[in-house]
Design a protein around this motif. Structure first.
Motif, mmCIF file in Angstrom:
data_model
loop_
_atom_site.group_PDB
_atom_site.id
_atom_site.type_symbol
_atom_site.label_atom_id
_atom_site.label_comp_id
_atom_site.label_asym_id
_atom_site.label_seq_id
_atom_site.Cartn_x
_atom_site.Cartn_y
_atom_site.Cartn_z
ATOM 1 N N SER A 95 16.420 -29.070 -7.212
ATOM 2 C CA SER A 95 15.703 -29.057 -8.492
ATOM 3 C C SER A 95 16.044 -27.812 -9.312
ATOM 4 O O SER A 95 16.141 -27.870 -10.543
ATOM 5 N N LYS A 96 16.243 -26.667 -8.620
ATOM 6 C CA LYS A 96 16.571 -25.433 -9.332
ATOM 7 C C LYS A 96 18.012 -25.451 -9.831
ATOM 8 O O LYS A 96 18.309 -24.974 -10.931
ATOM 9 N N ILE A 97 18.905 -26.001 -9.018
ATOM 10 C CA ILE A 97 20.316 -26.052 -9.408
ATOM 11 C C ILE A 97 20.522 -26.989 -10.599
ATOM 12 O O ILE A 97 21.361 -26.722 -11.469
ATOM 13 N N PRO A 125 23.504 -18.327 -6.250
ATOM 14 C CA PRO A 125 22.459 -17.633 -5.468
ATOM 15 C C PRO A 125 21.537 -18.591 -4.715
ATOM 16 O O PRO A 125 21.108 -18.284 -3.602
ATOM 17 N N TYR A 126 21.212 -19.738 -5.316
ATOM 18 C CA TYR A 126 20.348 -20.706 -4.647
ATOM 19 C C TYR A 126 21.049 -21.337 -3.454
ATOM 20 O O TYR A 126 20.419 -21.648 -2.439
ATOM 21 N N LEU A 127 22.356 -21.539 -3.567
ATOM 22 C CA LEU A 127 23.112 -22.139 -2.470
ATOM 23 C C LEU A 127 23.257 -21.190 -1.284
ATOM 24 O O LEU A 127 23.270 -21.618 -0.131
ATOM 25 N N THR A 128 23.364 -19.926 -1.550
ATOM 26 C CA THR A 128 23.694 -18.968 -0.480
ATOM 27 C C THR A 128 22.486 -18.262 0.114
ATOM 28 O O THR A 128 22.572 -17.733 1.224
ATOM 29 N N TYR A 129 21.344 -18.247 -0.580
ATOM 30 C CA TYR A 129 20.197 -17.485 -0.076
ATOM 31 C C TYR A 129 19.663 -18.104 1.222
ATOM 32 O O TYR A 129 19.260 -19.268 1.266
ATOM 33 N N GLY A 130 19.675 -17.329 2.280
ATOM 34 C CA GLY A 130 19.163 -17.785 3.573
ATOM 35 C C GLY A 130 19.991 -18.869 4.221
ATOM 36 O O GLY A 130 19.530 -19.561 5.128
ATOM 37 N N LEU A 131 21.237 -19.027 3.770
ATOM 38 C CA LEU A 131 22.054 -20.177 4.161
ATOM 39 C C LEU A 131 22.328 -20.235 5.660
ATOM 40 O O LEU A 131 22.402 -21.321 6.242
ATOM 41 N N VAL A 132 22.476 -19.090 6.316
ATOM 42 C CA VAL A 132 22.744 -19.092 7.754
ATOM 43 C C VAL A 132 21.576 -19.739 8.501
ATOM 44 O O VAL A 132 21.774 -20.383 9.540
ATOM 45 N N ALA A 133 20.356 -19.587 7.975
ATOM 46 C CA ALA A 133 19.175 -20.146 8.634
ATOM 47 C C ALA A 133 19.061 -21.649 8.419
ATOM 48 O O ALA A 133 18.783 -22.397 9.359
ATOM 49 N N TRP A 134 19.259 -22.112 7.167
ATOM 50 C CA TRP A 134 18.988 -23.526 6.880
ATOM 51 C C TRP A 134 20.248 -24.379 6.697
ATOM 52 O O TRP A 134 20.167 -25.617 6.673
ATOM 53 N N ASN A 177 27.030 -32.888 -4.021
ATOM 54 C CA ASN A 177 27.183 -33.753 -5.197
ATOM 55 C C ASN A 177 26.965 -32.963 -6.489
ATOM 56 O O ASN A 177 27.691 -33.141 -7.474
ATOM 57 N N LEU A 178 25.968 -32.087 -6.480
ATOM 58 C CA LEU A 178 25.719 -31.262 -7.666
ATOM 59 C C LEU A 178 26.847 -30.264 -7.889
ATOM 60 O O LEU A 178 27.229 -30.004 -9.046
ATOM 61 N N GLN A 179 27.378 -29.713 -6.806
ATOM 62 C CA GLN A 179 28.536 -28.825 -6.943
ATOM 63 C C GLN A 179 29.708 -29.555 -7.592
ATOM 64 O O GLN A 179 30.355 -29.036 -8.501
ATOM 65 N N LYS A 180 29.992 -30.752 -7.114
ATOM 66 C CA LYS A 180 31.101 -31.537 -7.670
ATOM 67 C C LYS A 180 30.866 -31.838 -9.146
ATOM 68 O O LYS A 180 31.794 -31.774 -9.962
ATOM 69 N N LYS A 181 29.617 -32.144 -9.467
ATOM 70 C CA LYS A 181 29.296 -32.459 -10.867
ATOM 71 C C LYS A 181 29.544 -31.252 -11.775
ATOM 72 O O LYS A 181 30.185 -31.377 -12.832
ATOM 73 N N HIS A 213 13.469 -28.004 1.720
ATOM 74 C CA HIS A 213 14.121 -26.845 1.099
ATOM 75 C C HIS A 213 15.326 -27.273 0.273
ATOM 76 O O HIS A 213 15.538 -26.752 -0.836
ATOM 77 N N VAL A 214 16.104 -28.212 0.775
ATOM 78 C CA VAL A 214 17.261 -28.702 0.021
ATOM 79 C C VAL A 214 16.794 -29.349 -1.288
ATOM 80 O O VAL A 214 17.413 -29.154 -2.340
ATOM 81 N N SER A 215 15.681 -30.099 -1.245
ATOM 82 C CA SER A 215 15.136 -30.702 -2.472
ATOM 83 C C SER A 215 14.701 -29.623 -3.459
ATOM 84 O O SER A 215 14.895 -29.761 -4.674
ATOM 85 N N LEU A 216 14.106 -28.539 -2.926
ATOM 86 C CA LEU A 216 13.692 -27.426 -3.790
ATOM 87 C C LEU A 216 14.905 -26.794 -4.465
ATOM 88 O O LEU A 216 14.897 -26.535 -5.686
ATOM 89 N N ILE A 217 15.952 -26.548 -3.695
ATOM 90 C CA ILE A 217 17.175 -25.967 -4.255
ATOM 91 C C ILE A 217 17.807 -26.912 -5.268
ATOM 92 O O ILE A 217 18.270 -26.491 -6.331
#
Length: 565
Positions: free
Chosen positions: A383-385, A414-423, A436-440, A377-381
């Protein structure tokens, strides 16, 4: 299907396909001896009474209408309706009350205008389009008033299945994913396997049998004039398709609940409500027609034999209720800890059709993998980010900082926060690519150097890092639990410390929660453990704030840590 060119013929072809889809699917379902009512349990003794409508209530519902939404046949533009609400509320009050008192829905309210929208694949094939249904704005008002009354009755009598998360107030996709994650984490923490079976129903809304639905409504307490109203609502419905300036002929809709309607989804929930009664062994998790079944055991042989047997009952229920399974989109996953290997292949089938076993499956937009490590799921996010980061990189020299912030909150947040409590409660190394992407992107937005310290930049832009977003979202979930704002399914997730302490200790008096006993990191990442730890760490005064103040003060508390240097 033969290609057609004339716009009227195209519209007719679409209308024939949309109106006949339910009947075609029903014809392919094998007959069974049992009645759909054989699965029903505990009839509702109370009967649904339709409360009268007031002009003030009509006016309030008109105000809630979205003026930008398109309307169907026999309507006026919504913005005009809002302007004249004071003049029209009383006449509408009389019409709606007459409908409720006589059990008759006006025929013109039951005509739908359908607009086909292309999904994917060839645009020459009608099967690659989905229908967007437009109904009369007056019908929407009538439906909303009935919806409020019916939902109040269902809630008061506790009729809807407790793990049905779709189309219900105070229920969400996050809660649905979280409930499933909890099930899997608890199983793995106890050294068990867990089999998750994810079933996809074909055109479920279109294949609802009206007689079966009305029988179920009666069972649930919708009787007398109220039942007559729903019978009138369902029967003699018609639709036509619009292509450009051309309209198809009007055709009757023989089955299904109206899509694009207010009350149709709720009727579908009631139609599906007894599905969990077909098995006392499987654990059902539902989000509208997304049907997920779970069974846990320390033995793979037990998993296979039990799941096979129980799927037979599920298939029987589907046949009795004339619902079709899309076998191509259905699958199952055997969830397990990485060190607990799958020693032999597990084969599951439904109606003699093999289900696909997957190592990961997407559920409500979240990719759940067999080890529940959330790396997929993190890899999916990620790629979208990256696409959003690319857009910001290209535009940053030509737009203002405010626009860049808007882009961040549209394309990345939205990609970072969707379902975040679960994953989100997982290993920091798993989350590192997102940080790392956030920092970039933060450095791009502030025109900073590649290696410049990022904390002051996050503080400048008032943006939380992924780890603090997890704390923020989890704390809000805990706030809702603590203040009784979550569905009943979460009632057993946490135990107040005071119930485990005979004496009034400092810990229990602070309204903290006891930590459950866990064996592995799966248990520690579970919201039952991680949520309790986070909540216990918060100041007492913060816990007692109103929700809006709680969120703003918690956000400020987290963002201030970036400005400590």
């Amino acid at each position: 299907m033969t290609n057609v060119i004339d716009s009227k013929d195209i519209a007719d072809a679409f209308n024939n396909f949309f109106t006949d889809v339910g009947t075609r699917l029903a014809q392919g379902i094998p007959p069974v001896d049992d009645s759909p009512m054989s699965f029903m349990r505990n009839s509702t003794l109370n009967s649904f009474y339709i409360k009268r409508v007031t002009s003030e209530e009509v006016s309030e519902e008109i105000d809630k209408l979205n003026p930008s939404k398109s309307t169907g046949p026999y309507s006026i533009p919504t913005n005009i309706l809002i302007l004249i609400k004071d003049l029209i509320s009383s006449p509408l009050e009389q019409i709606f009350n007459l409908s409720f008192e006589t059990g008759i829905v006006p025929e013109k309210f039951k005509v739908t205008n359908v607009i086909p929208v292309h999904k994917k694949g060839s645009d020459l094939c009608v099967t690659n389009y989905r229908p967007i249904s437009l109904l009369s704005v007056f019908n929407k008002l009538l439906e909303k008033l009935m919806f409020l009354r019916l939902m109040s009755f269902l809630n008061k009598n506790n009729i809807l299945f407790h793990k049905q998360f779709g189309f219900r107030q105070h229920h969400s996709t996050l809660q649905a994913v979280l409930s499933i994650a909890d099930k899997i984490q608890t199983s793995i923490d106890s050294s068990s396997y867990s089999c998750g079976i994810f079933l996809d129903l074909s055109k479920a809304f279109d294949t609802v049998n009206h007689k079966f639905l009305l029988d179920k409504l009666f069972f649930y307490g919708i009787r007398g004039i109220a039942l007559e109203w729903f019978k009138s609502y369902l029967c003699n419905r018609k639709q036509f398709v619009s292509i450009g300036n051309s309209n198809s002929d009007i055709k009757p809709i023989p089955m299904g609940v109206p899509q694009g309607s207010v009350i149709g989804p709720l009727l579908f929930l009631l139609y599906l409500n007894d599905l969990p009664n077909c098995s006392d062994v499987l654990d059902f998790h539902l989000f509208a027609d997304d049907t997920n079944l779970f069974f846990s055991s320390k033995s793979l042989l037990d998993i296979e034999s039990t799941a096979k047997n129980e799927l037979g009952y599920v298939h029987k229920w589907l046949c009795c209720n004339q619902l079709s399974l899309n076998i191509e989109k259905s699958n199952y996953v055997i969830f397990h800890a990485p060190q607990k290997k799958i020693t032999f292949p597990v084969h599951l089938s439904l109606n003699n059709c093999l289900l696909k076993q997957e190592s990961a499956t997407k559920y409500l937009g979240v990719l759940i993998d067999e080890n529940l490590n959330w790396k997929s799921h993190v890899s999916l996010i990620e790629s979208k980010i990256k696409r959003g980061v690319g857009v910001i990189s290209r535009l940053r020299h030509t737009v203002t900082k405010r626009i860049l912030l808007n882009l961040y909150y549209s394309l990345i947040h939205p990609y970072l926060t969707y379902g975040l409590v679960a994953w989100g409660n997982t290993y920091n190394t798993t989350l590192q690519p997102l940080l790392n992407l956030q920092k970039k992107v933060i450095r791009l937005m502030t025109f900073s150097q590649f290696r410049e310290h990022s904390d002051p930049l996050f503080y400048e832009l008032n943006i939380l890092k992924i780890n603090d977003l997890i704390k923020f979202q989890t704390a809000n979930f805990m706030y809702d639990y603590h203040h009784g704002n979550l569905p009943d399914v979460f009632n057993t997730y946490f135990t107040h410390a005071s119930t485990k302490h005979k004496y009034n200790t400092r810990f229990s008096s602070k309204e903290n929660y006891s930590l459950p006993h866990v064996k592995t990191n799966y248990g520690k990442f579970n919201v039952r453990f991680a949520g309790a730890i986070l909540w216990n760490s918060l100041e007492d005064n913060l816990k007692k704030e109103k929700k809006k103040n709680f969120k703003s003060k918690l956000f400020l508390k987290l963002i201030k840590t970036y400005n400590s240097c």
